[in-house]
Design a protein around this motif. Structure first.
Motif, PDB file in Angstrom:
ATOM      1  N   LYS A 109       1.040  -1.861   0.059  1.00  0.00           N
ATOM      2  CA  LYS A 109      -0.263   0.027  -0.025  1.00  0.00           C
ATOM      3  C   LYS A 109       1.013   1.454  -0.008  1.00  0.00           C
ATOM      4  N   HIS A 116      -5.222   1.395  -6.672  1.00  0.00           N
ATOM      5  CA  HIS A 116      -5.886   0.722  -5.824  1.00  0.00           C
ATOM      6  C   HIS A 116      -5.377   0.044  -5.068  1.00  0.00           C
ATOM      7  N   ASN A 117      -5.705   0.813  -4.406  1.00  0.00           N
ATOM      8  CA  ASN A 117      -4.590   0.285  -2.583  1.00  0.00           C
ATOM      9  C   ASN A 117      -5.482  -0.154  -1.668  1.00  0.00           C
ATOM     10  N   LYS A 145      -6.608  -4.879  -1.062  1.00  0.00           N
ATOM     11  CA  LYS A 145      -6.673  -6.275  -2.349  1.00  0.00           C
ATOM     12  C   LYS A 145      -8.330  -5.471  -2.560  1.00  0.00           C
ATOM     13  N   ASP A 146      -9.190  -5.480  -1.025  1.00  0.00           N
ATOM     14  CA  ASP A 146     -10.476  -4.453  -1.190  1.00  0.00           C
ATOM     15  C   ASP A 146     -10.709  -3.066  -2.260  1.00  0.00           C
ATOM     16  N   SER A 147      -9.898  -2.676  -2.853  1.00  0.00           N
ATOM     17  CA  SER A 147     -10.223  -1.351  -3.714  1.00  0.00           C
ATOM     18  C   SER A 147     -10.270  -1.971  -4.898  1.00  0.00           C
ATOM     19  N   GLY A 148      -9.627  -3.340  -5.378  1.00  0.00           N
ATOM     20  CA  GLY A 148      -9.707  -3.636  -6.449  1.00  0.00           C
ATOM     21  C   GLY A 148      -8.402  -4.180  -7.413  1.00  0.00           C
ATOM     22  N   GLN A 149      -7.170  -3.626  -5.871  1.00  0.00           N
ATOM     23  CA  GLN A 149      -5.636  -4.218  -6.503  1.00  0.00           C
ATOM     24  C   GLN A 149      -5.726  -5.509  -6.667  1.00  0.00           C
TER      25      GLN A 149
END
Length: 136
Positions: free
Chosen positions: A48, A83-84, A86-90
């Motif tokens: 991140k 995308h910062n 996993k939950d943001s789409g990373q």
């Protein structure tokens, strides 16, 4: 660690490098969303943005600043995206900045079009969120 971006940074995997510094590297995305889609990454592994050292952060965004001028010449408009987590789409857990050339004919729309169930917040809820974020 089996991070594809770390392997690219170490030149263990070939890539189309646009520019690099001692701390960051910019290269064409192997699975582009548009012609000229470029990624800029720190060479050190961070999941991140807030995990990065100040020096690596500064270098990364200086590289973004340098490369966006080149990418922007393709269409005159470039979307910057991070995308910062996993939950943001990373999808790859290594900080990376997308520089995606845009034009009206790509039909991708604005970032607000990504969110179908946007919250409707009252003034009180906005004030509460503001206080929470500002004080943390």
């Amino acid at each position: 660690m089996d991070c594809i971006f770390c392997k690219i940074a170490k030149k263990e995997i070939p890539s189309k490098i646009i520019t690099e510094t001692n701390k960051s590297i910019a290269f064409l995305d192997a699975f582009p969303l548009s012609r000229g889609h470029t990624l800029v990454i720190p060479k050190c592994h961070y999941e991140k943005v807030q995990d990065m050292t100040d020096m690596d952060n500064t270098d990364l965004f200086n590289t973004v600043h340098k490369v966006i001028s080149k990418v922007d010449k393709l269409t005159g408009a470039t979307l910057l995206a991070i995308h910062n987590g996993k939950d943001s789409g990373q999808e790859i857990p290594h900080v990376h900045v997308h520089l995606i050339p845009r034009q009206s004919s790509d039909h991708a729309g604005p970032v607000h079009s990504m969110f179908k169930d946007r919250p409707k917040l009252s003034d009180e809820e906005l004030d509460e969120l503001y206080a929470k974020i500002k004080s943390s």
